[in-house]
Design an enzyme around this catalytic site. Structure first.
Site, PDB file in Angstrom:
ATOM      1  N   ARG A 121       0.594  -1.430  -0.162  1.00 39.82           N
ATOM      2  CA  ARG A 121      -0.091   0.216   0.236  1.00 39.82           C
ATOM      3  C   ARG A 121       1.669   1.211   0.059  1.00 39.82           C
ATOM      4  O   ARG A 121       0.377   1.908  -0.645  1.00 39.82           O
ATOM      5  CB  ARG A 121      -1.165   0.144   1.037  1.00 39.82           C
ATOM      6  CG  ARG A 121      -1.901   1.441   1.344  1.00 39.82           C
ATOM      7  CD  ARG A 121      -2.408   1.317   0.007  1.00 39.82           C
ATOM      8  NE  ARG A 121      -2.874   0.264  -0.931  1.00 39.82           N
ATOM      9  CZ  ARG A 121      -3.401   0.986  -1.899  1.00 39.82           C
ATOM     10  NH1 ARG A 121      -3.203   2.051  -2.853  1.00 39.82           N
ATOM     11  NH2 ARG A 121      -3.578   0.447  -2.940  1.00 39.82           N
ATOM     12  N   LYS A 156       1.407  25.272  -3.638  1.00 40.72           N
ATOM     13  CA  LYS A 156       0.898  24.549  -3.386  1.00 40.72           C
ATOM     14  C   LYS A 156       1.149  22.554  -3.811  1.00 40.72           C
ATOM     15  O   LYS A 156       0.179  22.203  -4.115  1.00 40.72           O
ATOM     16  CB  LYS A 156      -0.059  24.857  -4.277  1.00 40.72           C
ATOM     17  CG  LYS A 156      -0.468  26.493  -4.193  1.00 40.72           C
ATOM     18  CD  LYS A 156      -1.495  27.063  -4.478  1.00 40.72           C
ATOM     19  CE  LYS A 156      -1.746  28.280  -4.407  1.00 40.72           C
ATOM     20  NZ  LYS A 156      -3.222  28.730  -5.498  1.00 40.72           N
ATOM     21  N   LYS A 188       5.455  39.039  -1.855  1.00 39.28           N
ATOM     22  CA  LYS A 188       3.648  38.941  -1.591  1.00 39.28           C
ATOM     23  C   LYS A 188       3.029  39.935  -1.121  1.00 39.28           C
ATOM     24  O   LYS A 188       3.788  41.013  -0.443  1.00 39.28           O
ATOM     25  CB  LYS A 188       3.764  37.457  -2.117  1.00 39.28           C
ATOM     26  CG  LYS A 188       4.626  36.531  -2.769  1.00 39.28           C
ATOM     27  CD  LYS A 188       4.116  35.268  -1.877  1.00 39.28           C
ATOM     28  CE  LYS A 188       1.924  34.665  -2.290  1.00 39.28           C
ATOM     29  NZ  LYS A 188       1.994  34.908  -3.962  1.00 39.28           N
ATOM     30  N   GLU A 218       4.695  40.321  -6.314  1.00 32.82           N
ATOM     31  CA  GLU A 218       3.971  40.223  -6.430  1.00 32.82           C
ATOM     32  C   GLU A 218       3.008  41.555  -6.573  1.00 32.82           C
ATOM     33  O   GLU A 218       2.864  41.824  -5.888  1.00 32.82           O
ATOM     34  CB  GLU A 218       3.279  39.167  -5.486  1.00 32.82           C
ATOM     35  CG  GLU A 218       1.581  39.068  -6.304  1.00 32.82           C
ATOM     36  CD  GLU A 218       1.128  38.002  -4.716  1.00 32.82           C
ATOM     37  OE1 GLU A 218       0.913  36.871  -5.489  1.00 32.82           O
ATOM     38  OE2 GLU A 218       0.273  38.919  -3.959  1.00 32.82           O
ATOM     39  N   ASP A 239      -0.392  38.998 -10.850  1.00 26.76           N
ATOM     40  CA  ASP A 239      -1.566  38.136  -9.910  1.00 26.76           C
ATOM     41  C   ASP A 239      -3.164  38.505  -9.842  1.00 26.76           C
ATOM     42  O   ASP A 239      -2.918  39.570  -9.743  1.00 26.76           O
ATOM     43  CB  ASP A 239      -0.957  38.509  -8.123  1.00 26.76           C
ATOM     44  CG  ASP A 239      -2.266  37.471  -7.555  1.00 26.76           C
ATOM     45  OD1 ASP A 239      -1.744  35.903  -7.444  1.00 26.76           O
ATOM     46  OD2 ASP A 239      -2.474  38.488  -6.627  1.00 26.76           O
TER      47      ASP A 239
END
Length: 302
Positions: A121, A156, A188, A218, A239
């Protein structure tokens, strides 16, 4: 799987894979990921297998594709079994990055049955996820059909699996953005809010880094883009801008910085942006939008 490269050995198989063109994650990182995954599943022992199977009974198994997929991570599956028993023999039947069809045998495994059953598994979980990412990336690139653009992933990723998922992105034909917070500067919106302005954030970064590091920032508006360009950003992430604004951004920038498009990127939109002059498109869905593929392992009769 030595010295940071995938190496499946020299056993005679139907097709001898060569991994020389794919850089694998560092051995130490992957070994720890596998150790944690096995500990999660195995705990103090495999109750069922230990009760039913004689410790020295040997057998063999086939790992089989249940659908069309792009192969990624066979070497990880091999290491799962070898962590349980170094005597396990693993015979991959396809190269990493190769497309296979339903029913194709991805690998043959031989050795003691206990570690084969215990590791099944965990080995399949890695394969299903990594092949799923590679397949999703390959399909996305085919739909996007934009050879002029560099399409990259994001951070992500599944916690703990980033180094492997980013490997799967490369195996599928995509490219990597920064691996983590440690290998690239990306200013950011929350950094900007904390510093007070785009210009101040870039100034602070420039004052603290050496000349080989680039600074990316950004922005969400054309006004912010101009501020970033004047402040000397090397790369500007546009963005969640619409396509019309991105076209204006390309004209405004006029080669002063690389432009990266981000936010809501579908294959169709990427295809449209290929003619805009954008340099890079980052797509979080390359990883977070990928589904596990269907792969099984069958123990062959003794």
């Amino acid at each position: 799987f030595e010295s940071g490269r995938c190496n499946q050995g020299t056993q005679a198989v139907k097709k001898t894979p060569s991994y020389e063109t794919l850089e694998c994650p560092p051995v130490s990182q992957v070994s720890e990921i596998i150790r944690l995954a096995l500990a999660e599943d195995l705990g103090p022992g495999d109750l069922t297998t230990d009760l039913l199977i004689d410790p020295e009974k040997a057998g063999r198994a086939e790992i089989v594709a249940g659908q069309r997929l792009v192969v990624a991570g066979l070497w990880v599956a091999k290491e799962v079994f070898r962590c349980l028993d170094p005597g396990i023999r693993f015979f991959p039947q396809f190269d990493e990055g190769e497309e296979v069809l339903p029913g194709d045998v991805l690998a043959r495994v031989e050795g003691r049955l206990r570690p084969l059953l215990t590791g099944e598994r965990t080995a399949l979980n890695f394969l299903m996820r990594l092949c799923g990412v590679a397949t999703h990336v390959r399909d996305f690139l085919a739909q996007a059909a934009s050879p002029g653009l560099r399409i990259v992933d994001t951070r992500k990723t599944t916690p703990g699996l980033r180094v492997l998922e980013k490997y799967a992105v490369r195996t599928g034909g995509g490219a990597n953005h920064r691996i983590g917070l440690f290998d690239g500067i990306l200013i950011k919106d929350n950094h900007i809010a904390s510093c007070g302005s785009i210009s101040e954030a870039i100034r602070r970064a420039r004052n603290s880094i050496h000349h080989l590091l680039k600074v990316e920032v950004e922005v969400t508006t054309l006004l912010e883009l101009e501020e970033a360009l004047i402040a000397g950003a090397d790369v500007v992430m546009l963005d969640n801008m619409d396509d019309a604004k991105m076209i204006k951004a390309v004209a405004m920038t006029n080669g002063r910085a690389l432009l990266e498009a981000s936010g809501g990127m579908t294959a169709e939109r990427v295809r449209d942006l290929a003619r805009s002059g954008i340099n890079i498109v980052s797509v979080g869905a390359l990883t977070h939008g990928a589904k596990c593929v269907d792969i099984s392992m069958d123990i062959m009769a003794a």
